[in-house]
Design an enzyme around this catalytic site. Structure first.
Site, PDB file in Angstrom:
ATOM      1  N   HIS A 121       0.815  -1.227   0.000  1.00 11.60           N
ATOM      2  CA  HIS A 121       0.000   0.000   0.000  1.00 11.60           C
ATOM      3  C   HIS A 121       0.847   1.274   0.000  1.00 11.60           C
ATOM      4  O   HIS A 121       0.324   2.363  -0.254  1.00 11.60           O
ATOM      5  CB  HIS A 121      -0.931   0.042   1.220  1.00 11.60           C
ATOM      6  CG  HIS A 121      -2.006  -1.000   1.196  1.00 11.60           C
ATOM      7  ND1 HIS A 121      -2.869  -1.142   0.133  1.00 11.60           N
ATOM      8  CD2 HIS A 121      -2.350  -1.969   2.093  1.00 11.60           C
ATOM      9  CE1 HIS A 121      -3.707  -2.150   0.384  1.00 11.60           C
ATOM     10  NE2 HIS A 121      -3.407  -2.666   1.557  1.00 11.60           N
ATOM     11  N   ASP A 157      -2.683 -10.537  -2.720  1.00 16.03           N
ATOM     12  CA  ASP A 157      -3.201 -10.129  -1.413  1.00 16.03           C
ATOM     13  C   ASP A 157      -4.688  -9.769  -1.603  1.00 16.03           C
ATOM     14  O   ASP A 157      -5.114  -9.483  -2.724  1.00 16.03           O
ATOM     15  CB  ASP A 157      -2.413  -8.893  -0.941  1.00 16.03           C
ATOM     16  CG  ASP A 157      -2.803  -8.417   0.440  1.00 16.03           C
ATOM     17  OD1 ASP A 157      -2.108  -8.800   1.403  1.00 16.03           O
ATOM     18  OD2 ASP A 157      -3.787  -7.657   0.565  1.00 16.03           O
ATOM     19  N   HIS A 159      -6.175  -7.149  -0.763  1.00 11.77           N
ATOM     20  CA  HIS A 159      -6.366  -5.713  -1.011  1.00 11.77           C
ATOM     21  C   HIS A 159      -5.630  -5.268  -2.276  1.00 11.77           C
ATOM     22  O   HIS A 159      -4.616  -5.873  -2.655  1.00 11.77           O
ATOM     23  CB  HIS A 159      -5.833  -4.901   0.177  1.00 11.77           C
ATOM     24  CG  HIS A 159      -6.493  -5.230   1.487  1.00 11.77           C
ATOM     25  ND1 HIS A 159      -6.002  -6.171   2.349  1.00 11.77           N
ATOM     26  CD2 HIS A 159      -7.625  -4.730   2.050  1.00 11.77           C
ATOM     27  CE1 HIS A 159      -6.794  -6.249   3.421  1.00 11.77           C
ATOM     28  NE2 HIS A 159      -7.784  -5.382   3.258  1.00 11.77           N
ATOM     29  N   ASP A 242      -4.579 -12.882   3.381  1.00  8.82           N
ATOM     30  CA  ASP A 242      -5.855 -12.336   3.846  1.00  8.82           C
ATOM     31  C   ASP A 242      -6.990 -12.566   2.849  1.00  8.82           C
ATOM     32  O   ASP A 242      -8.128 -12.157   3.101  1.00  8.82           O
ATOM     33  CB  ASP A 242      -5.734 -10.843   4.191  1.00  8.82           C
ATOM     34  CG  ASP A 242      -5.003 -10.038   3.136  1.00  8.82           C
ATOM     35  OD1 ASP A 242      -4.633 -10.600   2.085  1.00  8.82           O
ATOM     36  OD2 ASP A 242      -4.788  -8.829   3.364  1.00  8.82           O
TER      37      ASP A 242
HETATM   38 ZN   LIG Z   1      -4.161  -7.191   2.433  1.00 10.70          ZN
END
Ligand SMILES: [Zn+2]
Length: 334
Positions: A121, A157, A159, A242
């Site tokens: 991120h 991932d 996200h 995740d």
């Molecule tokens: Zn994540």
């Protein structure tokens, strides 16, 4: 040739009740001894290496905040810092750079950088989303600085890898593909995020519940043409556990068997297109058991040895993603 790994646990990068904590690695760590891979030493990334991706102002601010104002929260994710976080982040980035170099030099066949804090991120100008420096982006730039011309990053991932996308939005030497749950943090990663970079910046937003079946189709119908068209010399994988169906902070639907399938697919792609050069980099994953089972699955895929003993099939029904997958293929001309 062998498989190597780096391990950066960052025991003092920890904050009360925060899911991105050292204990994420507690079940995986003792199991590493039985993986057929060699632990290699790592050293902190230098400011020059961090500067391959990040603005010097961000680096200086982060150092000052960690050394003088921590512990504290620096954004709404929330992302936290402690007094050791700056040094922990340098070591995490160094752990990925080290893996990249040994694989690029041919000293190892492939590698797994098990590091925290995570990185995908973190944008060039901004630390965010539990991430301080973008470890995978820094290592990809390091590979380019050391002679490679084309590097691909696949991020599965849960996200969107917004930081990695931002780093390479206008860098034609790097291709980036992210699969992620649509509608959750950080909110970016729709199909048309980068209309100027079709085939090179590829986003695969998925609905809640998408699991092994959907991901297998995505790997077959999107990962394959993405790698075929870009022809990378090396592949980095941002792997986050995740997307597991019982992760506490997301609602995707992968099982450990699905993670093993994905790891095997990308290892096969690396074998077909870049002499097997592949480096897995840990991102998220907030249930220590999933991180352990998923981490083990990565080792099984990269070493070609062993079988997963985990049995945790997703008890929920998967959504139909056929039209979404075809929309993405059409947008990119895959
Ligand atoms: Zn994540």
């Amino acid at each position: 040739m062998n498989t190597v790994y780096t391990f950066v646990r960052s025991p003092n990068h920890v904050y009360p009740d925060h899911p991105e904590r050292p204990a994420r690695l507690d079940i995986l760590e003792p199991r590493l001894k039985s993986c057929d891979a060699e632990l290699i030493e790592t050293k902190p990334a230098t400011p020059v290496e961090i500067g391959y991706v990040h603005n010097p102002k961000l680096i200086a601010t982060l150092e000052k905040v960690c050394r003088e104002e921590a512990p504290g929260i620096i954004d709404y994710a929330p992302t936290y810092v402690t007094n050791t976080s700056f040094d922990d982040a340098l070591l995490a980035a160094g752990g990925v750079i080290t893996c990249g170099r040994v694989v690029m030099n041919g000293d190892a066949r492939n590698a797994f950088a098990i590091v925290r804090p995570p990185g995908h991120h973190a944008e060039p100008d901004r630390a965010m989303g539990f991430c301080l420096f973008n470890n995978v982006a820094i290592a990809a730039r390091d590979a380019l600085a050391n002679g490679l011309e084309r590097v691909a990053i696949i991020d599965y991932d849960a996200h969107h890898g917004n930081g990695t996308q931002a780093a390479f939005l206008n860098d034609e030497r790097v291709a980036f593909l992210s699969t992620h749950q649509w509608g959750i943090y950080p909110g970016t990663g729709w199909i048309d995020d980068a209309p100027h970079a079709k085939k090179r910046i590829v986003n695969v937003p998925l609905p809640a519940g998408a699991g092994d079946r959907v991901y297998e189709q995505v790997a077959q119908e999107i990962f394959v043409p993405f790698v075929q068209s870009f022809k990378p010399q090396m592949i980095f994988i941002s792997v986050g556990f995740d997307a597991h169906w019982n992760d506490p902070i997301t609602t995707l639907g992968l099982s450990t068997a699905g993670y093993l399938m994905l790891a095997r697919k990308v290892v096969r792609l690396a074998e077909e297109h870049c002499d097997g050069r592949i480096v897995f980099v840990l991102e998220g994953g907030y249930d220590p058991k999933n991180v352990a089972n998923g981490g083990e699955a990565v080792f099984i895929a990269v070493t070609g040895k062993g079988e997963s003993e985990a049995s945790d099939p997703n008890p929920h029904k998967e959504p139909d993603c056929e039209s979404r997958i075809q929309e993405i293929r059409k947008w990119h001309g895959f």
